[in-house]
Motif scaffolding. Structure first.
Motif, PDB file in Angstrom:
ATOM      1  N   ARG A  21      -9.957  56.778  57.779  1.00 41.30           N
ATOM      2  CA  ARG A  21      -9.745  57.016  59.210  1.00 41.30           C
ATOM      3  C   ARG A  21      -9.894  55.696  59.982  1.00 41.30           C
ATOM      4  NH1 ARG A  21      -7.177  58.528  63.238  1.00 41.30           N
ATOM      5  NH2 ARG A  21      -8.339  59.169  65.085  1.00 41.30           N
ATOM      6  N   GLU A  24      -6.846  53.659  59.785  1.00 39.88           N
ATOM      7  CA  GLU A  24      -5.821  54.178  60.696  1.00 39.88           C
ATOM      8  C   GLU A  24      -6.019  53.682  62.125  1.00 39.88           C
ATOM      9  OE1 GLU A  24      -4.047  58.411  59.111  1.00 39.88           O
ATOM     10  OE2 GLU A  24      -5.636  58.437  60.612  1.00 39.88           O
ATOM     11  N   ILE A  25      -7.271  53.801  62.563  1.00 36.08           N
ATOM     12  CA  ILE A  25      -7.575  53.396  63.951  1.00 36.08           C
ATOM     13  C   ILE A  25      -7.281  51.912  64.137  1.00 36.08           C
ATOM     14  CG2 ILE A  25      -9.462  53.083  65.598  1.00 36.08           C
ATOM     15  CD1 ILE A  25     -10.663  55.688  64.508  1.00 36.08           C
ATOM     16  N   GLU A  27      -5.258  50.068  62.474  1.00 34.93           N
ATOM     17  CA  GLU A  27      -3.820  49.802  62.464  1.00 34.93           C
ATOM     18  C   GLU A  27      -3.206  50.145  63.812  1.00 34.93           C
ATOM     19  OE1 GLU A  27       0.208  50.990  59.952  1.00 34.93           O
ATOM     20  OE2 GLU A  27      -1.692  51.938  59.456  1.00 34.93           O
ATOM     21  N   GLU A  28      -3.623  51.261  64.350  1.00 42.16           N
ATOM     22  CA  GLU A  28      -3.025  51.722  65.599  1.00 42.16           C
ATOM     23  C   GLU A  28      -3.330  50.764  66.762  1.00 42.16           C
ATOM     24  OE1 GLU A  28      -2.508  55.978  67.892  1.00 42.16           O
ATOM     25  OE2 GLU A  28      -4.324  55.583  66.755  1.00 42.16           O
ATOM     26  N   LEU A  29      -4.600  50.385  66.856  1.00 39.82           N
ATOM     27  CA  LEU A  29      -4.976  49.488  67.958  1.00 39.82           C
ATOM     28  C   LEU A  29      -4.327  48.116  67.796  1.00 39.82           C
ATOM     29  CD1 LEU A  29      -8.726  50.265  68.736  1.00 39.82           C
ATOM     30  CD2 LEU A  29      -6.643  51.362  69.510  1.00 39.82           C
ATOM     31  N   GLN A  31      -1.643  47.395  66.372  1.00 37.88           N
ATOM     32  CA  GLN A  31      -0.223  47.518  66.689  1.00 37.88           C
ATOM     33  C   GLN A  31       0.001  47.441  68.204  1.00 37.88           C
ATOM     34  OE1 GLN A  31       1.980  51.130  65.662  1.00 37.88           O
ATOM     35  NE2 GLN A  31       2.076  50.138  63.671  1.00 37.88           N
ATOM     36  N   HIS A  32      -0.858  48.149  68.911  1.00 42.30           N
ATOM     37  CA  HIS A  32      -0.760  48.158  70.371  1.00 42.30           C
ATOM     38  C   HIS A  32      -0.826  46.720  70.921  1.00 42.30           C
ATOM     39  CE1 HIS A  32      -1.678  50.034  74.418  1.00 42.30           C
ATOM     40  NE2 HIS A  32      -2.054  48.784  74.623  1.00 42.30           N
ATOM     41  N   LEU A  33      -1.824  45.990  70.438  1.00 42.35           N
ATOM     42  CA  LEU A  33      -2.026  44.621  70.940  1.00 42.35           C
ATOM     43  C   LEU A  33      -0.855  43.730  70.552  1.00 42.35           C
ATOM     44  CD1 LEU A  33      -5.839  44.287  70.149  1.00 42.35           C
ATOM     45  CD2 LEU A  33      -4.758  44.741  72.357  1.00 42.35           C
ATOM     46  N   ALA A  34      -0.391  43.870  69.298  1.00 44.02           N
ATOM     47  CA  ALA A  34       0.715  43.041  68.826  1.00 44.02           C
ATOM     48  C   ALA A  34       1.961  43.310  69.646  1.00 44.02           C
ATOM     49  CB  ALA A  34       0.975  43.313  67.346  1.00 44.02           C
ATOM     50  N   GLN A  35       2.160  44.594  69.970  1.00 41.60           N
ATOM     51  CA  GLN A  35       3.338  44.974  70.737  1.00 41.60           C
ATOM     52  C   GLN A  35       3.301  44.320  72.131  1.00 41.60           C
ATOM     53  OE1 GLN A  35       5.859  47.578  69.825  1.00 41.60           O
ATOM     54  NE2 GLN A  35       6.852  46.427  71.468  1.00 41.60           N
TER      55      GLN A  35
ATOM     56  N   TYR B  27       1.057  52.893  72.744  1.00 41.70           N
ATOM     57  CA  TYR B  27       1.505  51.784  73.589  1.00 41.70           C
ATOM     58  C   TYR B  27       2.483  52.284  74.635  1.00 41.70           C
ATOM     59  CZ  TYR B  27       3.259  47.180  74.910  1.00 41.70           C
ATOM     60  OH  TYR B  27       3.612  46.064  75.600  1.00 41.70           O
ATOM     61  N   TYR B  49      -7.261  54.915  73.943  1.00 44.50           N
ATOM     62  CA  TYR B  49      -7.407  55.486  72.597  1.00 44.50           C
ATOM     63  C   TYR B  49      -8.566  56.464  72.440  1.00 44.50           C
ATOM     64  CZ  TYR B  49      -3.432  52.814  71.242  1.00 44.50           C
ATOM     65  OH  TYR B  49      -2.158  52.330  71.178  1.00 44.50           O
ATOM     66  N   TYR B  53      -8.048  60.214  70.941  1.00 44.27           N
ATOM     67  CA  TYR B  53      -8.779  60.746  69.789  1.00 44.27           C
ATOM     68  C   TYR B  53      -9.536  62.003  70.166  1.00 44.27           C
ATOM     69  CZ  TYR B  53      -7.681  56.179  67.799  1.00 44.27           C
ATOM     70  OH  TYR B  53      -7.056  55.060  67.371  1.00 44.27           O
ATOM     71  N   TRP B  65       1.880  59.759  61.574  1.00 42.22           N
ATOM     72  CA  TRP B  65       2.522  58.468  61.365  1.00 42.22           C
ATOM     73  C   TRP B  65       4.013  58.677  61.086  1.00 42.22           C
ATOM     74  CZ3 TRP B  65       0.061  54.060  62.417  1.00 42.22           C
ATOM     75  CH2 TRP B  65      -1.333  54.101  62.480  1.00 42.22           C
TER      76      TRP B  65
END
Lengths: 888, 112
Positions: A21, A24-25, A27-29, A31-35, B27, B49, B53, B65
């Motif tokens: 888990r 996952e978190i 990766e998600e965060l 991704q947000h920052l990278a975007q 995002y 976030y 959650y 996903w």
């Protein structure tokens, strides 16, 4: 691209209940920052800036982790989130500053320019402030220094405020406002020959009354100081400095009680003063001797210092001094008409006449700093303009305006710190140079150091100047409309308005420079005129030195006269010596021995009782050595001996003042208790560069030797170069009396220069400031014009294609520059005239401005501007029409 | 800018409403809230976030996903039937609340 996954993973450890888990978190965060970073870059933001922008939005990690834990796995006993606390503001500032450093390093040219300009101006300002601090602000080096006063007798302008013996005695006796009162003989520097094992060395002495060291609150290292019972002529006691004790006895403890030969008399050392002790007036002495106060009324000769009693104030002390004067007037009825003596702060007295000069210099350097600020603010704006598109994008993407302002100011702080550091280094170098190149220009020069106060001043000035220079750019970010820039393509909008602002800043720099330049022109003019004053004697090739005849061994006036005669013969016989002689006070060393005389046979109302004149005792071929020409009559001869009628030579100023219509030769005068006949007159000699030659009387040493043991300065004119002349003089002296000492050897030209040390100091500093201001303003002008030229390359190309000559183009550029310079001049010149008025008002020996001063100021400014405009103008004339047209 | 509490209170409603139309990733949610509110509301990582959650844990939304051609996989959130009920409820509550504000405090919507 930034590795956001690593950053998030590092901070969000154990935010989830299991590693899967958590992954996952993360990766998600990430991704947000990278975007977000990618979006910023795609919109045209510089990658470095984009990353910084994302970094700034990053959450407070521990709280986020707690929030996620709470949201993701609600448990009955979930730990409460950490208390909400403001994000550590310091860490935010640190990030901001680090980012500013990186950004600045990417524009090294800009950074170097700003740091250099700020550093130069700050160096000048800090150096000036360190002088102000040392001379005016730092307390005197005594305990409770505010209680120290100097007492002046201001009844007679000519005596420079010295006090006479009866007044000192009365104040010591009856004034309750003072804890201690003391006199010191500082009228002229004094010294003595200290003989040890047959070898004589010269030491400086100061004759002081009891209470001197007590007033200065300094206890001796060993032994004692003087008591009132020590004040007698045959006391033969001395307090000596720690340094001398070290030399003479190998330590201070063993020195007390020992006897040394001082000027040929056995003298007992009663105390040793610590090395830190400083005499408040004049140079610090090696030896202090008890002073026997003169009882002569109206012999104003002694310096009086005192310490206020607890509870007493300057005004209460002065009120009491008024009562003391009233009592004296009753005591010396008729002979003693006087106003009261006055107490002034010793600190103010010690800084002397320098206060005004230093304040003016500080003001001038403040203007230079302002010029630097204006210049830098223009650079910041110009750079901001270059980055406006970038700023607009970032603003559109959510980097708030305040964030952008913070960034501008952070850069300014970094620049200020670098400029301040450079300034501190420069200030140190400038102070060292000033002190070594211009000795004698400052009192309390030993306390001119870069101390904490100076450092704080420098850093405050640095940050203040840098932030001030950043304000226009910050205001633009806050109020300017940034969005239109996005639409208007690469060239940006509002070129005309922008040029107007740039020109205005150039005009401001010019106006400020003109004020400083004007002050410099005036001070240089004054100094030049002073140094060109015809002093009435020739100082080239003349050596001055001193030889003391100790009273103990030369007690008799006739013996002293004989030795001085012999000295003349021996010195004159040295090959290479043209003429030698001696005088009681060298020219341009100030008024001295202003005595009163009376013309014999004249009625009182004709010349009003007693009249003052500077008296100089001369000997040998003094007038020949200094090439002071005889005007009428004769000079002194060997036959003018003590047993012959008194002979006197007068100056032309004396003749003009007292015998305007008659021949002075043969006139008889009463002075120093006897009658003298005028035998000749000589050309005037200045006692001071600033003053017209004062009426002067010359008396022959042979006839005055019995009056006192005169401290004479030897002068020797050389007919050519003779490097070993001092050795030759020492040999002659040793042959006459091996215990005599040659000391204080210096060229007469140095004595002349010392009299101009203060005006040279202020003229040099002001000129330095003016040059710095001009250079900065010139750089500003050149930068603006270069920018204009590069912006108008296309227009210039079109003009040239249409037939404009290179000359036309060059003229166009120069004209556009000189327009702003003209506006600056128009604004600056009235201010300059105001500055001149102020200078003339505040400083006594500054000449009033003439049309020439004004024209010179304007011409120098225009010439500098012309040179500054020439560089961009040349670039404009080099534009190739075809290439310029294609370049768009 | 609205204050922190108001933002927090409205966050659930905003997210539920946005994922009602179609599944969205985090995002995109952040950007949409900012755009549609014309900058009045903005959600960064820290506020977005944990809310997502929490909603997921309460079963109002589900994350999954998904991969699109040529892109990295992203976690898309969709509304569950339970979420749809809660959204309707919240819309009603907020509507009443806004009406109350208008009547009592004279609050009016700002001109768009």
């Amino acid at each position: 691209m930034t590795d956001w996954t690593a950053i998030v993973r590092q901070h969000l450890r154990e935010a989830a209940e299991n590693p899967a888990r958590e992954a996952e978190i993360v990766e998600e965060l990430a991704q947000h920052l990278a975007q977000r970073e990618a979006d910023l870059i795609a919109a045209g933001t510089d990658p470095e800036d984009a990353r910084a922008c994302v970094m700034r939005d990053l959450p407070e990690w521990p709280r986020l982790a707690a929030d996620i834990r709470l949201a993701d796995r609600p448990r009955p006993m979930a730990p409460p989130p950490p208390p909400l606390r403001a994000r550590n503001p310091l860490s935010g500032i640190r990030d901001e500053l680090r980012y500013a450093v990186r950004t600045l390093l990417r524009s090294p040219g800009y950074t170097f320019g700003v740091v250099l300009i700020l550093g130069l101006a700050l160096g000048a300002a800090t150096a000036t402030f360190s002088v102000v601090n040392g001379v005016l602000l730092r307390p005197l080096p005594y305990a409770d220094p505010d209680a120290l006063v100097r007492v002046y007798d201001r009844t007679d302008r000519n005596t420079g405020g010295y006090v006479d013996g009866p007044t000192l005695a009365a104040v010591r006796r009856s004034a309750r406002s003072f804890a201690s009162v003391a006199g010191a003989y500082t009228y002229r520097p004094t010294g003595a020959d200290l003989t040890r094992q047959g070898v004589a060395t010269r030491v400086s002495t100061l004759s002081v009354t009891a209470g001197y060291f007590e007033a200065l609150a300094t206890a001796p290292l060993a032994g004692r100081t003087f008591t009132p019972t020590d004040e007698r002529p045959d006391a033969n006691l001395a307090v000596i400095s720690e340094a001398l004790a070290e030399q003479a006895c190998g330590g201070f403890a063993s020195c007390v009680g020992r006897s040394v030969m001082l000027d040929g008399a056995p003298t007992e050392i009663v105390g040793v003063m610590p090395a830190t002790f400083r005499d408040p007036i004049g140079e610090t002495a090696d030896v202090w001797t008890p002073h026997v106060t003169s009882t002569t009324v109206h012999n104003h000769y002694i310096s009086v210092i005192a310490r206020l009693a607890p509870g007493a104030t300057l005004s209460s002390a002065n009120a009491e001094l008024g009562m003391v004067a009233a009592a004296l007037n009753r005591e010396y009825q008729g002979a003693y008409e006087r106003g009261p003596a006055t107490a002034v702060s010793l600190h103010e007295d010690a800084s002397g006449g320098l206060r005004t000069t230093l304040m003016i210099l500080l003001g001038a350097v403040g203007l230079v700093l302002l010029i630097a600020c204006v210049n830098v603010s223009h650079l910041v704006l110009a750079r901001g303009l270059g980055r406006e598109r970038d700023l607009a994008i970032r603003a559109a993407l959510g980097c708030g305006r305040w964030q952008l302002v913070r960034q501008v100011l952070a850069e300014q702080l970094v620049l200020g710190a670098a400029g301040g550091a450079l300034g501190a280094l420069l200030a140190w170098a400038i102070v060292q140079a000033l002190l070594s190149l211009m000795p004698g220009a400052l009192v309390r020069a030993e306390s001119v150091v870069i101390d904490r106060t100076v450092f704080l001043f420098g850093m405050t000035a640095a940050f203040g100047a840098a932030v001030l220079a950043g304000l226009p750019a910050a205001a633009r970010v806050l109020t300017g409309r940034l969005e239109p820039l996005l639409r208007s393509g690469t060239q940006g909008a509002g070129g005309g308005r922008r040029r107007f602002a740039s020109g205005g800043l150039v005009a401001a720099q010019v106006a400020l420079s003109v004020v400083v330049l004007a002050a410099a022109v005036l001070l240089i003019g004054t100094f030049t005129r002073l140094s060109q004053v015809e002093l009435g004697f020739d100082d080239t090739g003349v050596l001055a030195f001193e030889v003391n005849l100790p009273t103990a061994r030369y007690a008799d006036g006739e013996a002293r006269a004989r030795v001085r005669d012999e000295l003349t013969d021996r010195f004159d016989a040295i090959p290479g010596v043209a003429a030698s002689g001696r005088v009681s006070r060298l020219p341009v060393s100030g008024e001295f021995n202003v005595w009163t005389f009376r013309v014999a046979g004249r009625s009182d109302d004709e010349l009003g009782d007693w009249s003052p004149a500077n008296v100089r005792v001369v000997d040998g071929r003094y007038f020949d050595a200094l090439r002071i020409p005889l005007v009428r009559g004769r000079l002194f001869e060997r036959t003018d001996r003590a047993d012959r009628p008194g002979a006197m030579v007068v100056s032309e100023a004396f003749v003009r003042r007292y015998f305007p219509d008659t021949d002075p030769i043969g006139k008889r005068m009463r002075i120093a208790g006897q009658f003298w006949t005028v035998v000749g007159s000589v050309r005037d000699v200045h006692h001071d560069h600033r003053l017209a030659p004062a009426p002067t009387l010359y008396l022959p040493h042979a006839q005055m030797a019995g009056e006192r043991n005169w401290a004479l300065t030897e002068v020797v004119r050389l007919s050519g170069s003779r490097p070993d002349i001092v050795t030759a003089i020492r040999q002659e002296l040793a042959a006459l009396d091996p215990e005599l000492v040659v000391y204080n050897v210096r060229p007469l030209a140095d004595v002349v220069a010392t009299d101009l040390a203060a005006p040279r100091f202020s003229a040099t500093l002001m000129t330095g400031f003016a040059l710095l201001g001009l250079a900065i303003a010139a750089m500003g002008l050149a930068a603006v014009l270069s920018y204009t030229v590069s912006e108008r390359t296309r227009e210039i190309g079109v003009r040239m294609a249409l037939g404009a000559t290179r000359g036309d183009v060059g003229r166009m550029v120069v004209r556009s520059g000189l327009t702003w310079v003209g506006i600056g001049l128009a604004a600056g010149l009235p201010a300059a005239i105001g500055a001149w008025r102020l200078l003339g008002h505040l400083v006594t020996d500054v000449d009033p401005p003439t049309p020439k001063t004004i024209v010179t100021t304007a011409l120098v400014m225009l010439a500098v501007a012309g040179v500054a405009a020439a560089v961009p103008a040349r670039r404009a004339t080099g534009v190739e029409p075809v290439r310029a047209l294609r370049s768009e | 800018m609205l204050n922190r509490e108001a933002k927090k209170g409205s966050a659930e409603l905003l997210i539920l409403a946005l994922v009602e139309e179609r599944p969205r990733h985090g995002y995109e949610l952040g950007k949409l809230i900012e755009q549609r509110s014309e900058g009045t509301l903005s959600f960064h990582v820290a506020s977005l976030y944990p809310t997502l959650y929490r909603l997921e844990k309460r079963g109002l939304i589900t994350g999954r996903w998904l991969e699109q051609a040529g892109q990295r996989r992203r976690r898309f959130y969709r509304l569950t039937p339970a979420g749809r009920r809660v959204l309707a409820e919240q819309r009603g509550t907020w509507g009443a609340f806004i009406l109350a504000l208008q009547r009592v405090a004279g609050v009016k919507a700002a001109e768009p």
